[in-house]
Design a protein around this motif. Structure first.
Motif, PDB file in Angstrom:
ATOM      1  N   THR A  98       0.841  -1.188   0.000  1.00  0.00           N
ATOM      2  CA  THR A  98       0.000   0.000   0.000  1.00  0.00           C
ATOM      3  C   THR A  98       0.878   1.240   0.000  1.00  0.00           C
ATOM      4  O   THR A  98       2.072   1.174   0.291  1.00  0.00           O
ATOM      5  CB  THR A  98      -0.928   0.027   1.233  1.00  0.00           C
ATOM      6  N   VAL A 100       1.116   3.648   2.051  1.00  0.00           N
ATOM      7  CA  VAL A 100       1.725   3.968   3.346  1.00  0.00           C
ATOM      8  C   VAL A 100       3.056   3.250   3.519  1.00  0.00           C
ATOM      9  O   VAL A 100       4.026   3.812   4.039  1.00  0.00           O
ATOM     10  CB  VAL A 100       0.763   3.605   4.500  1.00  0.00           C
ATOM     11  N   TRP A 103       6.340   4.962   2.000  1.00  0.00           N
ATOM     12  CA  TRP A 103       6.942   6.187   2.524  1.00  0.00           C
ATOM     13  C   TRP A 103       8.276   5.926   3.216  1.00  0.00           C
ATOM     14  O   TRP A 103       9.184   6.713   3.138  1.00  0.00           O
ATOM     15  CB  TRP A 103       5.988   6.866   3.497  1.00  0.00           C
ATOM     16  N   ARG A 147      -2.952  -4.170   4.941  1.00  0.00           N
ATOM     17  CA  ARG A 147      -3.524  -3.745   6.218  1.00  0.00           C
ATOM     18  C   ARG A 147      -4.423  -4.805   6.843  1.00  0.00           C
ATOM     19  O   ARG A 147      -4.738  -4.727   8.020  1.00  0.00           O
ATOM     20  CB  ARG A 147      -4.335  -2.462   6.014  1.00  0.00           C
ATOM     21  N   GLN A 225      -6.521   7.098  -0.580  1.00  0.00           N
ATOM     22  CA  GLN A 225      -5.115   7.190  -0.215  1.00  0.00           C
ATOM     23  C   GLN A 225      -4.865   8.248   0.857  1.00  0.00           C
ATOM     24  O   GLN A 225      -5.418   9.355   0.795  1.00  0.00           O
ATOM     25  CB  GLN A 225      -4.265   7.496  -1.452  1.00  0.00           C
ATOM     26  N   THR A 226      -3.995   7.919   1.798  1.00  0.00           N
ATOM     27  CA  THR A 226      -3.668   8.833   2.880  1.00  0.00           C
ATOM     28  C   THR A 226      -3.042  10.119   2.360  1.00  0.00           C
ATOM     29  O   THR A 226      -3.361  11.210   2.840  1.00  0.00           O
ATOM     30  CB  THR A 226      -2.705   8.151   3.879  1.00  0.00           C
ATOM     31  N   HIS A 227      -2.138  10.020   1.372  1.00  0.00           N
ATOM     32  CA  HIS A 227      -1.482  11.233   0.891  1.00  0.00           C
ATOM     33  C   HIS A 227      -2.471  12.185   0.214  1.00  0.00           C
ATOM     34  O   HIS A 227      -2.273  13.402   0.234  1.00  0.00           O
ATOM     35  CB  HIS A 227      -0.307  10.898  -0.045  1.00  0.00           C
ATOM     36  N   VAL A 242      -5.331   9.709  10.642  1.00  0.00           N
ATOM     37  CA  VAL A 242      -4.447   8.969   9.738  1.00  0.00           C
ATOM     38  C   VAL A 242      -3.426   8.164  10.540  1.00  0.00           C
ATOM     39  O   VAL A 242      -3.219   8.427  11.728  1.00  0.00           O
ATOM     40  CB  VAL A 242      -3.698   9.938   8.789  1.00  0.00           C
ATOM     41  N   SER A 245       2.563   7.051  10.762  1.00  0.00           N
ATOM     42  CA  SER A 245       3.657   7.122   9.796  1.00  0.00           C
ATOM     43  C   SER A 245       3.460   8.235   8.773  1.00  0.00           C
ATOM     44  O   SER A 245       4.397   8.570   8.031  1.00  0.00           O
ATOM     45  CB  SER A 245       3.798   5.784   9.067  1.00  0.00           C
ATOM     46  N   SER A 246       2.277   8.844   8.747  1.00  0.00           N
ATOM     47  CA  SER A 246       2.009   9.942   7.818  1.00  0.00           C
ATOM     48  C   SER A 246       2.948  11.111   8.054  1.00  0.00           C
ATOM     49  O   SER A 246       3.175  11.927   7.152  1.00  0.00           O
ATOM     50  CB  SER A 246       0.560  10.413   7.966  1.00  0.00           C
ATOM     51  N   ASN A 268      -0.548  -4.119  10.264  1.00  0.00           N
ATOM     52  CA  ASN A 268       0.236  -4.383   9.056  1.00  0.00           C
ATOM     53  C   ASN A 268       0.559  -5.869   8.969  1.00  0.00           C
ATOM     54  O   ASN A 268       0.885  -6.501   9.978  1.00  0.00           O
ATOM     55  CB  ASN A 268       1.548  -3.587   9.075  1.00  0.00           C
TER      56      ASN A 268
END
Length: 295
Positions: A98, A100, A103, A147, A225-227, A242, A245-246, A268
Motif C-alpha cells: 500500500t 503507506v 513512505w 492492512r 489514499q492517505t497522501h 491517519v 507514519s504519515s 500491518n
C-alpha cells in the motif's frame, strides 16, 4: 556436442601427453584415446599430430581449444545459474504494498534485501490491500504488504509492527497548538474519511470510533489514499485521522496530534499464497525475518 569429449580434448591439449591427461581426468588412457577419436570423427579432421615422441595440436585443434574453453565456461556458468535459481538465490520476486508502506518501510527493506539477496530482482506494485489479496491468490504478485488478511486457508500471513492513528489538522487551526486533543474535538469539523470500498479497514475503524463515542464530524470526501487526504488537510480544507507514519510525508502545513483515550491500531501484515511455487519466496521470507529486527 558432447561436453565430456571436450573436457577430454582440453586435458590432452593442455598436457600434450595422453598419460598425464588420463591421470588428470581419473581415467585410463585407452578410453581417453577413444573419446578423442570419436571427437575427430564427428568434426571430420585431426586434432593432434602425434607419434611415439610427442603430441602436438593441429590448426583445427588450436581453434577447437579456444572455442572449447569458452563453451565449458558457459556450461559451468549455466549449471551454477540453474542451481542458484532452483535454490531461490537468483530470480524475481513480485512485491505489492500500500502507499503507506512506500513512505519509509519499503525503501528501507529494499536497501537491506539488495545486500542480503543480490541475485534477486524485485518487481514493485503499489496497490490497495484488497487488490493485493486478489493478486496474491492468482500469483500475479508473490507477496503483499497489506492492512488486513481475510480468512482464507490458501493464504499465509506474517504480522508486522502496527502503528497508532493520530489527528491531522492544518497548522493554522486553533487545535494545532495542542499536543493532544479529545475525540470530541472533531464534532462538526470538516473531515476527510477513507473510502469504504478502497480502504475498508480504515473506514470501519474510524467510523466505529465516532459512532461509539457519539462524535459527528462534518464528513466531506471519502478517499482511498492517505497522501490525498493529507493534501486536502495541507490546503486548510479540513482535518482527518491517519496512521502515525504519515508524519514522514513532511507536508509543511499539517500538524499531527495524539487523540486522548484512543488506542486504535493500524495493523500491518505480509501475505503470500501457501501454494506459491516461486523458489525465491522462502529465501525472501527468511531474509525478511532477519531484516525486520533492524527496521
Amino acid at each position: 556436442m558432447d561436453l565430456h569429449q571436450l573436457r577430454c580434448f582440453i586435458a590432452v591439449a593442455e598436457e600434450l601427453n595422453f598419460g598425464r591427461a588420463a591421470a588428470r581426468l581419473n581415467m585410463t588412457q585407452p578410453p581417453l584415446s577413444r573419446q578423442i577419436q570419436l571427437l575427430e570423427k564427428r568434426l571430420g579432421g585431426t586434432l593432434f599430430d602425434r607419434n611415439n615422441r610427442h603430441v602436438q595440436l593441429t590448426h583445427m585443434g588450436e581453434h577447437l581449444l579456444k572455442e572449447s574453453r569458452l563453451i565449458l565456461k558457459l556450461a559451468d556458468r549455466l549449471e551454477s545459474s540453474v542451481q542458484q535459481s532452483a535454490s531461490g538465490e537468483t530470480g524475481t520476486l513480485a512485491m505489492g504494498f500500500t502507499a503507506v508502506f512506500s513512505w519509509s518501510f519499503i525503501p528501507q527493506l529494499l536497501k537491506e534485501l539488495t545486500v542480503k539477496l543480490p541475485g534477486v530482482d524485485f518487481q514493485l506494485f503499489e496497490q490497495v490491500s484488497h487488490k493485493q489479496i486478489s493478486s496474491v491468490e492468482d500469483n500475479t504478485i508473490d507477496v503483499g504488504f497489506v492492512r488486513h488478511v481475510p480468512p482464507n486457508p490458501r493464504l499465509a500471513w506474517l504480522p508486522l509492527q502496527g502503528e497508532t492513528f493520530v489527528a491531522a489538522f492544518h497548522c493554522d487551526h486553533p487545535l494545532a497548538r495542542k499536543r493532544k486533543i479529545p475525540l470530541s474535538a472533531f464534532n462538526n469539523e470538516p473531515f476527510f474519511l477513507y473510502s469504504p470500498n478502497e480502504a475498508r479497514q480504515f473506514y470501519d475503524r474510524i467510523t466505529d470510533l465516532f459512532v461509539f463515542s457519539n462524535v459527528t464530524p462534518d464528513f466531506k470526501y471519502q478517499l482511498a489514499q492517505t497522501h490525498t487526504i493529507l493534501g486536502l488537510v495541507n490546503a486548510g480544507l479540513g482535518c482527518a485521522i491517519v496512521p502515525a507514519s504519515s508524519r514522514t510525508l513532511g507536508l509543511p502545513n499539517v500538524t499531527y496530534m495524539a487523540i486522548e483515550g484512543v488506542n486504535i491500531q493500524a495493523h500491518n501484515f505480509l501475505v503470500y499464497s501457501k501454494a506459491n511455487p516461486n523458489p525465491v519466496l522462502p529465501v525472501f521470507l527468511k531474509a525478511l525475518s532477519e531484516a525486520l529486527i533492524t527496521l
